[in-house]
Design an enzyme around this catalytic site. Structure first.
Site, PDB file in Angstrom:
ATOM      1  CB  CYS A   1       1.358 -24.544  21.248  1.00 30.99           C
ATOM      2  SG  CYS A   1      -0.370 -24.059  21.408  1.00 30.99           S
TER       3      CYS A   1
ATOM      4  CB  ILE B   1     -11.583 -24.676  19.473  1.00 32.35           C
ATOM      5  CG1 ILE B   1     -11.753 -26.183  19.275  1.00 32.35           C
ATOM      6  CG2 ILE B   1     -10.959 -24.029  18.244  1.00 32.35           C
ATOM      7  CD1 ILE B   1     -12.822 -26.533  18.235  1.00 32.35           C
ATOM      8  CB  SER B   2      -8.637 -20.162  21.261  1.00 38.08           C
ATOM      9  OG  SER B   2      -7.323 -20.650  21.097  1.00 38.08           O
TER      10      SER B   2
ATOM     11  CB  ILE C   1      -7.227 -27.935  19.525  1.00 40.19           C
ATOM     12  CG1 ILE C   1      -7.880 -27.329  18.287  1.00 40.19           C
ATOM     13  CG2 ILE C   1      -8.095 -29.060  20.104  1.00 40.19           C
ATOM     14  CD1 ILE C   1      -8.029 -28.300  17.135  1.00 40.19           C
TER      15      ILE C   1
ATOM     16  CE1 TYR D   1       2.296 -20.946  31.119  1.00 35.19           C
ATOM     17  CE2 TYR D   1       4.228 -22.103  30.291  1.00 35.19           C
ATOM     18  CZ  TYR D   1       3.503 -21.578  31.343  1.00 35.19           C
ATOM     19  OH  TYR D   1       3.973 -21.689  32.630  1.00 35.19           O
ATOM     20  CB  THR D   2      -3.194 -21.249  24.971  1.00 33.08           C
ATOM     21  OG1 THR D   2      -2.807 -22.540  24.507  1.00 33.08           O
ATOM     22  CG2 THR D   2      -4.091 -20.618  23.928  1.00 33.08           C
ATOM     23  CE1 TYR D   3      -3.598 -12.309  25.463  1.00 28.52           C
ATOM     24  CE2 TYR D   3      -4.445 -12.702  23.246  1.00 28.52           C
ATOM     25  CZ  TYR D   3      -4.346 -11.903  24.371  1.00 28.52           C
ATOM     26  OH  TYR D   3      -5.014 -10.697  24.409  1.00 28.52           O
TER      27      TYR D   3
END
Length: 245
Positions: free
Chosen positions: A207, A190-191, A177, A100-102
């Site tokens: 993550c 990428i963030s 990533i 999981y990513t925001y």
């Protein structure tokens, strides 16, 4: 000052700025910067179409710089228990790698549509290059990024925070990533946290890692703007991706 967004989100890809750059290897890469907030659905549609066009030889490689409305995305390794507040923001399942990513305002998302086939058919090396690119861009602001075994992304040591329970220095994640390949063309990417609302990460276990925190360039005390980061990304790109087969 944090940017607050009200009303309808801007139309995807409107307005946008394009610039084609020829790298040290002579390969043309199109850089697109989209102002405002781009919906995730529009981003996926664009990336999939562009990746297909690159694979067919009908388009150049592309780096796309965007910001998104607040949301969570789930990678192929996401565990449902890591979505701790599922009603907080929209949640999108995605086929990129990772958990999981925001994403949200104040975070620079860099979508990389590059030909990994021409770059050696080596996915592990490509991911390492993405990590090196982030580290090189952060170094432009005198920030030292680190890669940690078993922890995806780029991390910074927080000497200003108490030691962990194990006695090790505290570390926070500054960049995530996650990529996907189709016909050896990459998309997603990428963030990097410039100045997002860090409280928004509280709805997930980022993550899948709960023992470390999340930070941003502004949280580290740096008055960095999105434009500053974009310049650093362009300046360091050829250092990492300049050689192509």
């Amino acid at each position: 000052m944090r940017r607050r967004c009200a009303g309808r989100w801007p139309r995807p890809l409107d307005p946008f700025r394009r610039a084609a750059r020829r790298g040290n290897d002579g390969v043309m890469t199109e850089w697109i910067t989209t102002d405002g907030l781009t919906s995730y659905e529009a981003a996926v549609d664009f990336m999939e179409a562009r990746a297909a066009a690159i694979a067919a030889g009908e388009a150049t490689e592309c780096i796309w710089l965007v910001e998104h409305p607040p949301m969570y995305t789930a990678g192929t390794s996401a565990r449902r228990q890591d979505l701790t507040d599922p009603d907080r923001f929209p949640v999108y399942d995605t086929k990129r790698g990772g958990q999981y990513t925001y994403h949200g305002p104040g975070q620079r998302v860099i979508y990389v549509m590059l030909d990994v086939g021409k770059r050696g058919h080596d996915v592990r090396r490509f991911v390492q290059q993405l990590e090196q690119w982030v580290i090189a861009a952060l170094a432009e602001f005198n920030v030292t990024g680190h890669i940690r075994e078993g922890r995806v992304g780029v991390w910074v040591v927080r000497d200003d925070k108490p030691l962990t329970a194990t006695g090790a220095p505290a570390e926070d994640k500054v960049a995530a990533i996650g990529i996907r390949l189709r016909k050896w063309i990459s998309f997603h990417g990428i963030s990097i946290n410039v100045d997002p609302d860090l409280e928004h990460f509280g709805g997930i276990v980022p993550c899948g890692i709960s023992e470390h925190g999340v930070t941003s360039l502004v949280d580290l005390g740096l008055p960095v703007t999105m434009t500053d980061l974009d310049v650093a990304l362009r300046r360091t790109f050829d250092e990492i991706f300049g050689d192509i087969d």
